[in-house]
Design a protein around this motif. Structure first.
Motif, PDB file in Angstrom:
ATOM      1  N   MET A  18       0.825  -1.204   0.000  1.00 57.78           N
ATOM      2  CA  MET A  18       0.000   0.000   0.000  1.00 57.78           C
ATOM      3  C   MET A  18       0.859   1.254   0.000  1.00 57.78           C
ATOM      4  SD  MET A  18      -3.031   1.378   1.149  1.00 57.78           S
ATOM      5  CE  MET A  18      -3.399   2.909   1.901  1.00 57.78           C
ATOM      6  N   GLU A  19       1.892   1.248   0.852  1.00 53.84           N
ATOM      7  CA  GLU A  19       2.786   2.405   0.913  1.00 53.84           C
ATOM      8  C   GLU A  19       3.468   2.614  -0.437  1.00 53.84           C
ATOM      9  OE1 GLU A  19       5.131   1.349   4.277  1.00 53.84           O
ATOM     10  OE2 GLU A  19       4.023   2.678   5.624  1.00 53.84           O
ATOM     11  N   HIS A  20       3.834   1.488  -0.998  1.00 55.33           N
ATOM     12  CA  HIS A  20       4.476   1.532  -2.307  1.00 55.33           C
ATOM     13  C   HIS A  20       3.530   2.150  -3.334  1.00 55.33           C
ATOM     14  CE1 HIS A  20       7.148   0.220  -5.484  1.00 55.33           C
ATOM     15  NE2 HIS A  20       6.089  -0.243  -6.128  1.00 55.33           N
ATOM     16  N   GLN A  21       2.285   1.751  -3.218  1.00 53.07           N
ATOM     17  CA  GLN A  21       1.274   2.239  -4.163  1.00 53.07           C
ATOM     18  C   GLN A  21       1.039   3.738  -3.996  1.00 53.07           C
ATOM     19  OE1 GLN A  21      -2.156  -0.221  -3.815  1.00 53.07           O
ATOM     20  NE2 GLN A  21      -3.181   0.684  -5.573  1.00 53.07           N
ATOM     21  N   ILE A  22       1.007   4.172  -2.738  1.00 58.72           N
ATOM     22  CA  ILE A  22       0.832   5.608  -2.486  1.00 58.72           C
ATOM     23  C   ILE A  22       2.014   6.370  -3.067  1.00 58.72           C
ATOM     24  CG2 ILE A  22       0.721   7.390  -0.710  1.00 58.72           C
ATOM     25  CD1 ILE A  22      -0.719   5.428   1.091  1.00 58.72           C
ATOM     26  N   GLN A  23       3.197   5.822  -2.820  1.00 63.46           N
ATOM     27  CA  GLN A  23       4.419   6.431  -3.317  1.00 63.46           C
ATOM     28  C   GLN A  23       4.368   6.565  -4.834  1.00 63.46           C
ATOM     29  OE1 GLN A  23       6.764   7.521  -1.436  1.00 63.46           O
ATOM     30  NE2 GLN A  23       8.213   8.103  -3.029  1.00 63.46           N
ATOM     31  N   GLU A  24       3.934   5.461  -5.436  1.00 62.60           N
ATOM     32  CA  GLU A  24       3.879   5.427  -6.891  1.00 62.60           C
ATOM     33  C   GLU A  24       2.894   6.473  -7.414  1.00 62.60           C
ATOM     34  OE1 GLU A  24       2.620   1.711  -8.997  1.00 62.60           O
ATOM     35  OE2 GLU A  24       4.769   1.364  -8.724  1.00 62.60           O
ATOM     36  N   LYS A  54      -6.035  20.224  -9.746  1.00 58.62           N
ATOM     37  CA  LYS A  54      -6.022  18.759  -9.658  1.00 58.62           C
ATOM     38  C   LYS A  54      -4.795  18.294  -8.877  1.00 58.62           C
ATOM     39  CE  LYS A  54      -9.749  17.833 -11.604  1.00 58.62           C
ATOM     40  NZ  LYS A  54     -10.765  17.333 -10.683  1.00 58.62           N
ATOM     41  N   TYR A  55      -3.708  18.981  -9.117  1.00 57.80           N
ATOM     42  CA  TYR A  55      -2.472  18.581  -8.445  1.00 57.80           C
ATOM     43  C   TYR A  55      -2.626  18.720  -6.933  1.00 57.80           C
ATOM     44  CZ  TYR A  55       2.411  18.357  -7.104  1.00 57.80           C
ATOM     45  OH  TYR A  55       3.587  18.022  -6.501  1.00 57.80           O
ATOM     46  N   SER A  56      -3.177  19.849  -6.514  1.00 61.57           N
ATOM     47  CA  SER A  56      -3.287  20.030  -5.065  1.00 61.57           C
ATOM     48  C   SER A  56      -4.337  19.070  -4.501  1.00 61.57           C
ATOM     49  CB  SER A  56      -3.579  21.490  -4.714  1.00 61.57           C
ATOM     50  OG  SER A  56      -4.892  21.804  -5.048  1.00 61.57           O
ATOM     51  N   GLU A  57      -5.353  18.797  -5.326  1.00 61.95           N
ATOM     52  CA  GLU A  57      -6.346  17.795  -4.915  1.00 61.95           C
ATOM     53  C   GLU A  57      -5.662  16.437  -4.744  1.00 61.95           C
ATOM     54  OE1 GLU A  57     -10.205  15.832  -7.016  1.00 61.95           O
ATOM     55  OE2 GLU A  57      -9.834  17.938  -7.455  1.00 61.95           O
ATOM     56  N   ILE A  77      -3.133  12.014  -1.520  1.00 66.37           N
ATOM     57  CA  ILE A  77      -1.939  11.264  -1.114  1.00 66.37           C
ATOM     58  C   ILE A  77      -1.753  11.379   0.398  1.00 66.37           C
ATOM     59  CG2 ILE A  77       0.584  11.244  -1.219  1.00 66.37           C
ATOM     60  CD1 ILE A  77      -0.312  10.243  -3.783  1.00 66.37           C
ATOM     61  N   LYS A  78      -1.905  12.619   0.867  1.00 61.16           N
ATOM     62  CA  LYS A  78      -1.749  12.858   2.303  1.00 61.16           C
ATOM     63  C   LYS A  78      -2.813  12.075   3.071  1.00 61.16           C
ATOM     64  CE  LYS A  78      -1.451  16.600   5.724  1.00 61.16           C
ATOM     65  NZ  LYS A  78      -1.899  15.688   6.735  1.00 61.16           N
ATOM     66  N   TYR A  79      -4.021  12.116   2.512  1.00 56.74           N
ATOM     67  CA  TYR A  79      -5.103  11.378   3.160  1.00 56.74           C
ATOM     68  C   TYR A  79      -4.749   9.887   3.260  1.00 56.74           C
ATOM     69  CZ  TYR A  79      -9.421   9.031   4.085  1.00 56.74           C
ATOM     70  OH  TYR A  79     -10.350   8.214   4.638  1.00 56.74           O
TER      71      TYR A  79
END
Lengths: 406, 64
Positions: free
Chosen positions: A269-275, B34-37, B42-44
């Motif tokens: 999952m972390e990898h996927q987020i990173q990607e 879109k980028y900031s979204e 990602i943060k979420y």
């Protein structure tokens, strides 16, 4: 002929009895339980045996055509339940049990119940694919209904913590076999549903069919069916299939496998987020680059269109013109100079001075006025004669007009 | 469901954000939005991982 009663032949009697047997509903479809003895597998594929208990015995046969009803090797001393019909073998005047299906006792009866419940629940739609809920891919809280002492729980905890130590496991310790097992399993499912989990794993490790029986109970099936939270069943080994497995939203072959299915792999999952983060950045960068190159294109275009550029162009043009003019002037100058030289040559050819070279002189009066005729002179007049290299001052001492001249 | 977005839907949203950003016709303004979204998503996702090792909770049968 004193005897009033009729006399029947043996075959008539046997036939009569056979008809009685075959018109009897109970005898035509009957489960008989007993111990196998005198078991003979005939080369024709038929199996002959005697079914007995402590007090009594009965002959039995399973024809080759019914052999599908026997899933194991029939052996002496085996406790079995035979499903079949009882009929008369007229030739010998014996009745016997014609077996359609032979089950091992205990297991056999359980199996019977299993099949009946399975058919019933199937009809009621408990196994419908449409009713099955998807298992959440990223469950954060996972409920487990199993024995707190079992290997199944350890397997689940091990796999779950290895894949994702951040997932919350909630255990409802349940009796998974014996008396009260089905009740605790049912209340476990309900308690976890109330507690609020994302997925529930219901199961236990391997065991005999009797050990697993709680998972074949209707109340357990109903609890799974009614549970709003997706349920993964994990009962015994790969080969054990229980009613719970059919009703569950997903069947895992083992408790370990259930943990794999329920708990997402945090590293992946972390990898996927990173990607995704990288892709996002790349997409943004690509857009920026696109715009940047567009801006550059426009800047170039603007530069070409600017007054400065026009001015430069004109300056350039001017320079070219200047250059052309200069060249033209030079040409012209050369041309004229050449022309002049030609004229000089021509002039030279007609120049009187040339003639002076040949001994001619040029006569003028004292004031430099030309004297071209004798008549212009008088005797004693001062004249000048110009020769090639100078001037002679002379005096007319005499003159003679040539005749014939005008 | 307003606040507790699932990770699944966050991932789906991310996919769609990225594919929209990969569209050649997107305006720069929209691309930034879109980028900031996307960065928020990602943060979420990262936050949703809630990296606290959890001990198993054992429900008491009396609790119910």
């Amino acid at each position: 002929m004193e005897q009033k009663k009729s006399v029947y032949s043996v075959s008539q009697v046997n036939n009569y009895i056979k008809n009685m047997f075959s018109s009897d509903y109970a005898l035509n479809f009957i489960y008989v339980k007993g111990e196998i003895s005198n078991c003979k597998y005939h080369s024709s594929g038929h199996i002959y045996f005697t079914l007995k208990d402590r007090q009594s015995a009965m002959a039995g046969v399973m024809f080759a055509s019914a052999r599908r009803g026997l899933a194991f090797k029939l052996q002496e001393g085996m406790q079995v339940v035979v499903l079949g019909s009882i009929s008369v073998y007229e030739r010998d005047g014996r009745y016997q049990l014609y077996a359609k299906e032979i089950l091992q006792d205990g297991i056999g009866l359980l199996y019977q119940r299993f099949e009946a419940l399975k058919a019933d629940l199937l009809k009621k739609g408990y196994f419908d694919e449409a009713h099955k809920k998807p298992i959440p891919s990223y469950a954060k809280t996972i409920g487990i209904v199993t024995a707190d002492t079992g290997a199944a729980l350890q397997d689940i905890i091990n796999i779950a913590t290895r894949r994702n130590p951040y997932v919350q496991l909630v255990l409802y310790p349940a009796a998974v076999q014996g008396d009260g097992a089905k009740e605790t399993i049912v209340s476990g499912i309900k308690a976890l549903e109330t507690y609020g989990v994302d997925t529930i794993i219901v199961g236990r490790g391997g065991g005999s069919i009797e050990d697993l029986w709680a998972f074949n109970e209707e109340s357990v099936a109903l609890a799974i069916y009614q549970c709003q939270v997706p349920v993964i069943s994990a009962v015994g080994h790969e080969t054990d299939v229980t009613i719970a497995d059919y009703v569950a939203d997903l069947r895992a072959p083992t408790p370990s496998a259930a943990a794999e299915l329920a708990v997402f792999d945090v590293q992946r999952m972390e990898h996927q987020i990173q990607e995704n983060s990288i892709r996002l950045l790349a997409a943004m960068q690509a857009q920026l680059d696109r715009y940047k190159s567009r801006i550059e294109r426009y800047a170039l275009l603007m530069q070409n269109l600017s007054p400065m550029a026009k001015l430069n162009d004109e300056r350039q043009y001017l320079m070219q013109i200047e250059e052309r003019m200069y060249l033209r002037m030079q040409d012209l100058y050369k041309e004229r100079k050449h022309q002049l030289a030609l004229y000089i040559e021509q002039l030279k050819a007609v120049s009187p001075l040339e003639k002076l070279d040949r001994g001619f002189g040029f006569v003028t009066d004292e004031d430099g006025r030309k004297i071209s005729s004798v008549k212009d002179t008088v005797k004693g007049q001062q004249i000048q004669i110009t020769l090639k290299d100078g001037r002679i001052d002379a005096k007319v001492i005499g003159k003679e007009e040539t005749y014939g001249q005008k | 469901m307003a606040k507790s977005k699932t990770l699944e839907s966050a991932f789906e949203d991310l996919e769609s954000v990225i594919s929209q950003m990969e569209d050649k016709n997107i305006t720069l303004d929209d691309a930034f939005k879109k980028y900031s979204e996307g960065m928020k998503l990602i943060k979420y996702c990262n936050d949703a991982l809630d990296k606290v090792e959890k001990k198993i909770v054992i429900l008491n049968q009396e609790d119910k």
